[in-house]
Design an enzyme around this catalytic site. Structure first.
Site, PDB file in Angstrom:
ATOM      1  CD  GLU A  90      -7.436  -4.356   7.917  1.00  0.00           C
ATOM      2  OE1 GLU A  90      -7.702  -3.282   7.344  1.00  0.00           O
ATOM      3  OE2 GLU A  90      -8.297  -5.172   8.279  1.00  0.00           O
TER       4      GLU A  90
ATOM      5  CG  HIS B 291      -1.912   1.105   1.249  1.00  0.00           C
ATOM      6  ND1 HIS B 291      -1.653   2.271   1.933  1.00  0.00           N
ATOM      7  CD2 HIS B 291      -3.139   1.253   0.700  1.00  0.00           C
ATOM      8  CE1 HIS B 291      -2.676   3.102   1.794  1.00  0.00           C
ATOM      9  NE2 HIS B 291      -3.587   2.502   1.048  1.00  0.00           N
TER      10      HIS B 291
ATOM     11  CG  HIS C  49      -3.844   1.501   5.861  1.00  0.00           C
ATOM     12  ND1 HIS C  49      -4.259   1.248   4.578  1.00  0.00           N
ATOM     13  CD2 HIS C  49      -4.686   0.799   6.663  1.00  0.00           C
ATOM     14  CE1 HIS C  49      -5.298   0.434   4.585  1.00  0.00           C
ATOM     15  NE2 HIS C  49      -5.583   0.140   5.847  1.00  0.00           N
TER      16      HIS C  49
ATOM     17  CD  GLU D 178      -8.388   0.725   8.891  1.00  0.00           C
ATOM     18  OE1 GLU D 178      -9.588   1.000   8.987  1.00  0.00           O
ATOM     19  OE2 GLU D 178      -7.548   1.474   8.349  1.00  0.00           O
TER      20      GLU D 178
END
Length: 258
Positions: free
Chosen positions: A230, A190, A232, A247
Site C-alpha cells: 500500500e 495516490h 502512499h 502503509e
C-alpha cells in the site's frame, strides 16, 4: 532534507528519519515537507495543528483539519484544510492566515507550489484549484466524472496529479489545459512527484507498485513493492532515486532503470 529522509508514521503519532531519530508528532501526522527555515513541517490531521521540527519541536493550531502542505513561493508554508474548504498559509514564525476556496464540500487534499501560485486537488469537487499568494482562486473541472484527485506536484511546464477513483494520471498546464492518462485498472494512484524531464513518478496504492510516466504520459517503468505494501507517500531524491512510504510500516528505495 540535508541528506536525510523523513517520514510520518500516521497511526503511531510519530515523525521519524531513517537515521534513527523518532519524534512525538501528535495525532495523525500526515504530509511532511522541508520548510524555507531549514526545519521540517508536517500536518497533524487528527488534532488540527501544523507541526515543525527544527532546533526544537513545536506546533501551531489551525482552524480545521490540515492534510496537504508545501513550501510556497513566498517563504511561507501553505496547506489545505479538508473539512472547512480553505487553504491556509503559515509563516515560519507561526502566523496563520486562511483563504476560502469558494466551493463547498470540495475536500481540498494535496497542494503544490509553482514559482507564482499554489495548486491543489479538490477530491470531492472533482477539480484542480489554483490560488495566488493573495488568495484569488481559479477552479478547473476534470474531464472525467468522480475522478477523486488526490496527489499533485508541480513540474517545469505543467502540474501533475493523481485520480485515485479513475485509475488515471492527469496533467494541467499553466493555461488550464487538462490531459488524462490511463493507468492499470484497480491501481488507485495516490501520490505523484514531477520529474525534471517533464514526466512523473506516481504511487499505485491499489496495485502495490509505483510507476514512472514520461512527458507524453506513457508508462515507461513499473516497480512492484509487494502484496499489502500500500504505497502512499513519495519523494524523488537529488540523485533521481525514489523513496516510497508504505502503509505496512516501511520505506522503499528505488534506483530507477535507464
Amino acid at each position: 532534507m540535508n541528506g536525510e529522509v523523513w517520514t510520518t508514521l500516521v497511526h503511531a503519532g510519530v515523525v521519524a528519519r531513517l537515521s534513527g531519530e523518532r519524534y512525538d508528532a501528535g495525532e495523525r501526522p500526515s504530509v511532511i515537507v522541508p520548510g524555507p527555515d531549514g526545519a521540517v513541517w508536517f500536518t497533524r490531521s487528527g488534532d488540527n495543528r501544523i507541526g515543525r521540527i527544527g532546533l526544537s519541536a513545536s506546533s501551531f493550531e489551525v482552524p480545521g483539519s490540515p492534510y496537504g502542505i508545501c513550501a510556497g513561493p513566498d517563504d511561507a508554508l501553505w496547506f489545505t484544510l479538508m473539512d472547512t474548504d480553505q487553504v491556509g498559509r503559515i509563516t515560519v514564525d507561526g502566523a496563520v492566515t486562511t483563504y476560502p476556496i469558494g466551493t463547498s464540500g470540495a475536500f481540498p487534499a494535496m497542494i503544490a507550489a509553482t514559482a507564482d501560485d499554489l495548486w491543489f486537488t479538490l477530491n470531492q469537487g472533482n477539480a484542480i484549484g489554483r490560488m495566488t499568494t493573495a488568495g484569488d482562486v481559479t477552479t478547473y473541472s476534470l474531464p472525467t466524472e468522480a475522478a477523486g484527485p488526490v496527489g499533485i506536484s508541480a513540474g517545469a511546464d505543467a502540474v501533475w496529479f493523481a485520480e485515485i477513483l479513475a485509475d488515471q494520471a492527469g496533467r494541467i498546464t499553466q493555461g488550464g489545459k487538462i490531459e488524462e492518462f490511463a493507468l492499470p485498472t484497480g491501481s488507485k494512484p495516490h501520490a505523484v512527484v514531477a520529474t525534471a524531464n517533464g514526466g512523473c513518478w506516481i504511487t499505485l496504492w491499489g496495485a502495490g507498485a509505483v510507476c514512472r510516466l514520461d512527458a507524453a504520459g506513457n508508462v515507461i517503468e513499473q516497480v512492484a513493492l509487494g502484496e499489502g505494501s500500500e504505497p502512499h507517500g513519495l519523494a524523488v531524491d537529488v540523485d533521481g532515486s525514489v523513496w516510497v512510504a508504505l502503509e505496512k510500516g516501511s520505506v522503499a528505495h528505488i534506483q530507477p532503470g535507464e
